[in-house]
Motif scaffolding. Sequence first.
Motif, PDB file in Angstrom:
ATOM      1  N   UNK A  12      24.761  43.196  81.997  1.00 58.82           N
ATOM      2  CA  UNK A  12      23.332  43.000  82.166  1.00 58.82           C
ATOM      3  C   UNK A  12      22.685  44.307  82.614  1.00 58.82           C
ATOM      4  N   UNK A  13      21.581  44.657  81.970  1.00 61.34           N
ATOM      5  CA  UNK A  13      20.822  45.847  82.326  1.00 61.34           C
ATOM      6  C   UNK A  13      19.571  45.426  83.088  1.00 61.34           C
ATOM      7  N   UNK A  14      19.382  45.985  84.267  1.00 59.62           N
ATOM      8  CA  UNK A  14      18.252  45.622  85.130  1.00 59.62           C
ATOM      9  C   UNK A  14      16.912  45.736  84.404  1.00 59.62           C
ATOM     10  N   UNK A  15      16.726  46.800  83.640  1.00 58.53           N
ATOM     11  CA  UNK A  15      15.450  47.033  82.965  1.00 58.53           C
ATOM     12  C   UNK A  15      15.132  46.000  81.895  1.00 58.53           C
ATOM     13  N   UNK A  16      16.111  45.226  81.456  1.00 58.73           N
ATOM     14  CA  UNK A  16      15.874  44.195  80.442  1.00 58.73           C
ATOM     15  C   UNK A  16      15.308  42.906  81.029  1.00 58.73           C
ATOM     16  N   UNK A  17      15.245  42.820  82.363  1.00 56.35           N
ATOM     17  CA  UNK A  17      14.809  41.594  83.028  1.00 56.35           C
ATOM     18  C   UNK A  17      13.517  41.882  83.783  1.00 56.35           C
ATOM     19  N   UNK A  18      12.532  41.040  83.588  1.00 55.93           N
ATOM     20  CA  UNK A  18      11.252  41.237  84.264  1.00 55.93           C
ATOM     21  C   UNK A  18      11.223  40.467  85.580  1.00 55.93           C
ATOM     22  N   UNK A  19      10.409  40.954  86.495  1.00 56.32           N
ATOM     23  CA  UNK A  19      10.210  40.301  87.779  1.00 56.32           C
ATOM     24  C   UNK A  19       9.353  39.061  87.590  1.00 56.32           C
ATOM     25  N   UNK A  28      11.053  37.827  92.182  1.00 59.65           N
ATOM     26  CA  UNK A  28      12.502  37.729  91.976  1.00 59.65           C
ATOM     27  C   UNK A  28      12.876  38.002  90.534  1.00 59.65           C
ATOM     28  N   UNK A  29      14.133  38.382  90.373  1.00 57.93           N
ATOM     29  CA  UNK A  29      14.769  38.564  89.070  1.00 57.93           C
ATOM     30  C   UNK A  29      16.059  37.767  89.087  1.00 57.93           C
ATOM     31  N   UNK A  30      16.207  36.864  88.141  1.00 58.17           N
ATOM     32  CA  UNK A  30      17.494  36.188  87.966  1.00 58.17           C
ATOM     33  C   UNK A  30      18.334  37.118  87.102  1.00 58.17           C
ATOM     34  N   UNK A  31      19.365  37.679  87.694  1.00 60.45           N
ATOM     35  CA  UNK A  31      20.146  38.721  87.026  1.00 60.45           C
ATOM     36  C   UNK A  31      21.243  38.153  86.135  1.00 60.45           C
ATOM     37  N   UNK A  32      21.914  37.108  86.619  1.00 64.12           N
ATOM     38  CA  UNK A  32      23.026  36.546  85.844  1.00 64.12           C
ATOM     39  C   UNK A  32      23.379  35.185  86.413  1.00 64.12           C
ATOM     40  N   UNK A  33      23.883  34.314  85.545  1.00 57.94           N
ATOM     41  CA  UNK A  33      24.343  33.014  86.014  1.00 57.94           C
ATOM     42  C   UNK A  33      25.190  32.327  84.962  1.00 57.94           C
ATOM     43  N   UNK A  35      27.298  28.086  85.073  1.00 56.26           N
ATOM     44  CA  UNK A  35      27.175  26.810  85.781  1.00 56.26           C
ATOM     45  C   UNK A  35      27.559  26.898  87.252  1.00 56.26           C
ATOM     46  N   UNK A  36      28.460  27.801  87.596  1.00 57.08           N
ATOM     47  CA  UNK A  36      28.999  27.845  88.950  1.00 57.08           C
ATOM     48  C   UNK A  36      28.399  28.911  89.854  1.00 57.08           C
ATOM     49  N   UNK A  37      27.787  29.940  89.281  1.00 58.41           N
ATOM     50  CA  UNK A  37      27.405  31.098  90.086  1.00 58.41           C
ATOM     51  C   UNK A  37      26.090  31.684  89.577  1.00 58.41           C
ATOM     52  N   UNK A  38      25.278  32.195  90.499  1.00 58.60           N
ATOM     53  CA  UNK A  38      24.014  32.840  90.123  1.00 58.60           C
ATOM     54  C   UNK A  38      23.757  34.005  91.066  1.00 58.60           C
ATOM     55  N   UNK A  39      23.308  35.141  90.491  1.00 57.70           N
ATOM     56  CA  UNK A  39      22.919  36.303  91.270  1.00 57.70           C
ATOM     57  C   UNK A  39      21.441  36.573  91.018  1.00 57.70           C
ATOM     58  N   UNK A  40      20.671  36.688  92.111  1.00 59.42           N
ATOM     59  CA  UNK A  40      19.223  36.845  92.042  1.00 59.42           C
ATOM     60  C   UNK A  40      18.799  37.974  92.970  1.00 59.42           C
ATOM     61  N   UNK A  41      17.916  38.854  92.477  1.00 59.92           N
ATOM     62  CA  UNK A  41      17.286  39.861  93.328  1.00 59.92           C
ATOM     63  C   UNK A  41      15.950  39.306  93.786  1.00 59.92           C
ATOM     64  N   UNK A  42      15.641  39.467  95.086  1.00 62.69           N
ATOM     65  CA  UNK A  42      14.360  39.018  95.617  1.00 62.69           C
ATOM     66  C   UNK A  42      13.744  40.188  96.391  1.00 62.69           C
ATOM     67  N   UNK A  43      12.569  40.642  95.923  1.00 59.76           N
ATOM     68  CA  UNK A  43      11.867  41.761  96.560  1.00 59.76           C
ATOM     69  C   UNK A  43      10.750  41.217  97.443  1.00 59.76           C
ATOM     70  N   UNK A  44      10.617  41.786  98.622  1.00 64.71           N
ATOM     71  CA  UNK A  44       9.622  41.369  99.608  1.00 64.71           C
ATOM     72  C   UNK A  44       8.761  42.553 100.031  1.00 64.71           C
ATOM     73  N   UNK A  45       7.449  42.345 100.086  1.00 68.89           N
ATOM     74  CA  UNK A  45       6.571  43.311 100.721  1.00 68.89           C
ATOM     75  C   UNK A  45       6.678  43.094 102.227  1.00 68.89           C
ATOM     76  N   UNK A  46       6.352  44.120 102.989  1.00 66.40           N
ATOM     77  CA  UNK A  46       6.371  43.980 104.443  1.00 66.40           C
ATOM     78  C   UNK A  46       5.472  42.818 104.859  1.00 66.40           C
ATOM     79  N   UNK A  47       5.990  41.956 105.726  1.00 65.27           N
ATOM     80  CA  UNK A  47       5.249  40.802 106.216  1.00 65.27           C
ATOM     81  C   UNK A  47       5.417  39.548 105.375  1.00 65.27           C
ATOM     82  N   UNK A  48       5.998  39.676 104.187  1.00 63.12           N
ATOM     83  CA  UNK A  48       6.201  38.502 103.328  1.00 63.12           C
ATOM     84  C   UNK A  48       7.237  37.575 103.957  1.00 63.12           C
ATOM     85  N   UNK A  49       7.105  36.292 103.635  1.00 64.60           N
ATOM     86  CA  UNK A  49       7.948  35.266 104.254  1.00 64.60           C
ATOM     87  C   UNK A  49       8.717  34.497 103.183  1.00 64.60           C
TER      88      UNK A  49
END
Length: 116
Positions: A12-19, A28-33, A35-49
């Motif tokens: 998987x290439x990061x640039x091929x997946x949009x936020x 967030x970006x769902x990077x790969x998954x 049935x059993x496993x999923x990897x997700x990137x989640x970006x936060x601005x300062x103060x985000x909850x």
Amino acid sequence: MNFKDLADKTLITDNDITWEDLGAGVKRKIMAYDDQLMLVKVAFEQGAIGSVHNHPHLQMSYVAKGSFEVSMGEDKKILNEGDVFFAPSNVYHGVVCLEAGLLVDIFNPHREDFLK
């Protein structure tokens, strides 16, 4: 690339997946998954909850960038780049981003609700 295109991909290439903008300074970006496993990137601005919530999935989160106050059950701790938290099934957890950051979340099994 849509979510179904990601299922069972092995290279998987990061640039091929949009936020996906979740609002309130979180995306967030769902990077790969499968049935059993999923990897997700989640970006936060300062103060985000990342609101306190629970789910039946096992979750491990790696702080790839920034600083977060993490709540896990009744405990709270500040975690920084390189730190990890583990959310067992059905345990309430959440984050407050203290310094703009990025979490890398791993779920078992995959989060079907993220694919809708």
